[in-house]
Design an enzyme around this catalytic site. Structure first.
Site, PDB file in Angstrom:
ATOM      1  N   ASP A 161       0.833  -1.204   0.000  1.00 18.75           N
ATOM      2  CA  ASP A 161       0.000   0.000   0.000  1.00 18.75           C
ATOM      3  C   ASP A 161       0.874   1.263   0.000  1.00 18.75           C
ATOM      4  O   ASP A 161       1.670   1.482   0.909  1.00 18.75           O
ATOM      5  CB  ASP A 161      -0.865  -0.079   1.275  1.00 18.75           C
ATOM      6  CG  ASP A 161      -2.005   0.907   1.280  1.00 18.75           C
ATOM      7  OD1 ASP A 161      -2.049   1.778   0.405  1.00 18.75           O
ATOM      8  OD2 ASP A 161      -2.853   0.800   2.185  1.00 18.75           O
TER       9      ASP A 161
ATOM     10  N   ASP B 105     -10.414   4.189  -1.982  1.00 23.13           N
ATOM     11  CA  ASP B 105     -11.018   3.227  -1.043  1.00 23.13           C
ATOM     12  C   ASP B 105     -12.536   3.129  -1.167  1.00 23.13           C
ATOM     13  O   ASP B 105     -13.233   4.128  -1.301  1.00 23.13           O
ATOM     14  CB  ASP B 105     -10.692   3.628   0.403  1.00 23.13           C
ATOM     15  CG  ASP B 105      -9.250   3.324   0.768  1.00 23.13           C
ATOM     16  OD1 ASP B 105      -8.441   3.063  -0.142  1.00 23.13           O
ATOM     17  OD2 ASP B 105      -8.948   3.342   1.971  1.00 23.13           O
TER      18      ASP B 105
HETATM   19  C1  GLA Z   1      -5.470   2.255   2.673  1.00 23.82           C
HETATM   20  C2  GLA Z   1      -5.988   1.101   1.828  1.00 23.82           C
HETATM   21  C3  GLA Z   1      -7.035   0.327   2.616  1.00 23.82           C
HETATM   22  C4  GLA Z   1      -6.419  -0.172   3.910  1.00 23.82           C
HETATM   23  C5  GLA Z   1      -5.834   0.979   4.713  1.00 23.82           C
HETATM   24  C6  GLA Z   1      -5.031   0.487   5.909  1.00 23.82           C
HETATM   25  O1  GLA Z   1      -6.468   3.213   2.895  1.00 23.82           O
HETATM   26  O2  GLA Z   1      -6.494   1.550   0.607  1.00 23.82           O
HETATM   27  O3  GLA Z   1      -7.518  -0.746   1.850  1.00 23.82           O
HETATM   28  O4  GLA Z   1      -5.421  -1.121   3.612  1.00 23.82           O
HETATM   29  O5  GLA Z   1      -4.978   1.783   3.913  1.00 23.82           O
HETATM   30  O6  GLA Z   1      -4.421   1.493   6.639  1.00 23.82           O
END
Ligand code: GLA
Length: 367
Positions: free
Chosen positions: A116, A187
């Site tokens: 990520d 997200d």
């Molecule tokens: C980002 C990702 C999410 C999750 C969070 C965790 O927002 O896109 O899917 O993994 O981080 O902190």
């Protein structure tokens, strides 16, 4: 297919929750329906020691034992990190420790890594190339290539999930970085508007997906928030049309029967997992009604009609399906995958649809 801890537990997830999720994946029949990864998301990380080795925090006392437990259930297990100094949750990232971390995941027995971007964007990309977006993107790609190589070098097959929210068209470069799936959007959230924005924005990306390399419109929110049953069905149907990775993210030990029925609908899962691996796309839209199709192995076709509007279409003004716009001619015999009943789609057919609901039909021999 599998389950990931983030959408329900967020930063609260513990070793115990992961074990319970693994138990429930088996007990509920979800494993038999195809869900076979249990993925730990962010917030498992502790501190690095003097040798750079990353330790877990107190929520995860023994990762190797946890991985062994999940494997003992016949499941696979996934972990989370990022290319930056910190993860999105502010925990330790893999910057400068990529090989070491990859080796550690492999030694623990992990089968999947979600990687990520998060702090890599401000801390590395923007600092190294402050006024040069294109250079920033090259730096990002290189970071993903680096971890891809590190995973490969472990010799253990580890699914590589890129999470950088669709920046710089990852579908064009992620496969070469070793990516098996890449987030194609920001997200997801457990509300219809967000699910619809994400899902319906995927039209046009279908040519980049195929076996072993998939667009990822983010994890499932089925069973989360205040989604209605229609919204849960429509969300699951849309992800199936998109050949999306199906990572449930709900509270498995307290799953309601109607949510389990959605997540384990074998006919809908069969659309998602269809062997041809061809992602579906928009056939046409008429106002807030979206009509999508997906070609299936053996010549079949899935047709999904979504009413994305906040209001319904009923007998006074139903939606009329235009089969010709889908390249179909004459009545089409199929199965309604939510009622399980045979159905024949005819041209100009009036369809009544509640708000945010879906009609999903599998046609085995489209004409
Ligand atoms: C980002 C990702 C999410 C999750 C969070 C965790 O927002 O896109 O899917 O993994 O981080 O902190």
């Amino acid at each position: 297919m599998g389950w990931n801890s983030w959408n329900f537990f967020f930063d609260k997830v513990t070793d115990k929750d992961i074990r319970a999720a693994a138990d429930q994946l088996v007990a509920t029949g979800m494993k038999d329906a195809g869900y076979n990864y249990i993925n730990i998301d962010d917030t498992w990380e502790g501190q690095r020691d003097a040798s750079g080795l990353l330790h877990t925090n107190s929520k995860f006392p023994d990762m190797k034992a946890l991985a062994d437990y999940v494997h003992s259930k016949g499941l696979k297990i996934g972990i989370y990190s990022g290319p930056g100094p910190k993860t999105c949750g502010g925990y330790e990232g893999s910057l400068g420790h990529e090989e070491q971390d990859a080796q550690m995941y492999a030694s623990w027995g992990f089968d999947y890594l979600k990687y990520d971007a998060c702090s890599f964007i401000p801390e590395v990309m923007e600092k190294q190339a402050p006024h040069d977006k294109a250079e920033q993107m090259r730096i990002m790609q290189a970071a993903y290539v680096k971890m891809g190589k590190a995973l490969k070098a472990t010799g253990r097959p580890i699914v590589y999930s890129l999470c950088q929210y669709g920046w710089d068209a990852p579908w064009e470069w992620a496969p070469a970085a070793g990516g098996n799936l890449w987030r194609s959007t920001g997200d997801v959230q457990p509300n219809w508007d967000r699910i619809a924005v994400i899902g319906f924005s995927q039209a046009g990306l279908e040519k980049y997906a195929g076996p072993g390399h998939w667009n990822d419109p983010d994890m499932l929110e089925v069973g989360n928030g205040n989604l209605t049953l229609a919204e849960n069905r429509a969300h699951f149907s849309l992800w199936a049309m998109l050949a999306a990775p199906l990572l449930a993210g709900n509270d498995l030990p307290n799953m309601k029967p109607e949510i389990k029925a959605i997540l384990t609908n074998r006919d809908v899962i069969a659309i998602d997992q269809d062997k041809l691996g061809k992602q579906g796309t928009r056939g046409y839209a008429e106002g807030e009604v979206e009509v999508w199709t997906r070609h299936l192995a053996g010549g079949g076709l899935a047709v999904a009609v979504f009413n994305t509007a906040d209001n319904g279409r009923f007998a006074s003004h139903p939606f009329h399906l235009d089969l010709a716009k889908l390249g179909l001619h004459g009545p089409q015999k199929g199965k309604d995958l939510w009622t399980g009943k045979p159905v024949t789609l005819t041209n100009n057919e009036p369809i009544e649809m509640a708000s945010h609901d879906v009609l999903l039909v599998r046609i085995d021999a489209p004409k």
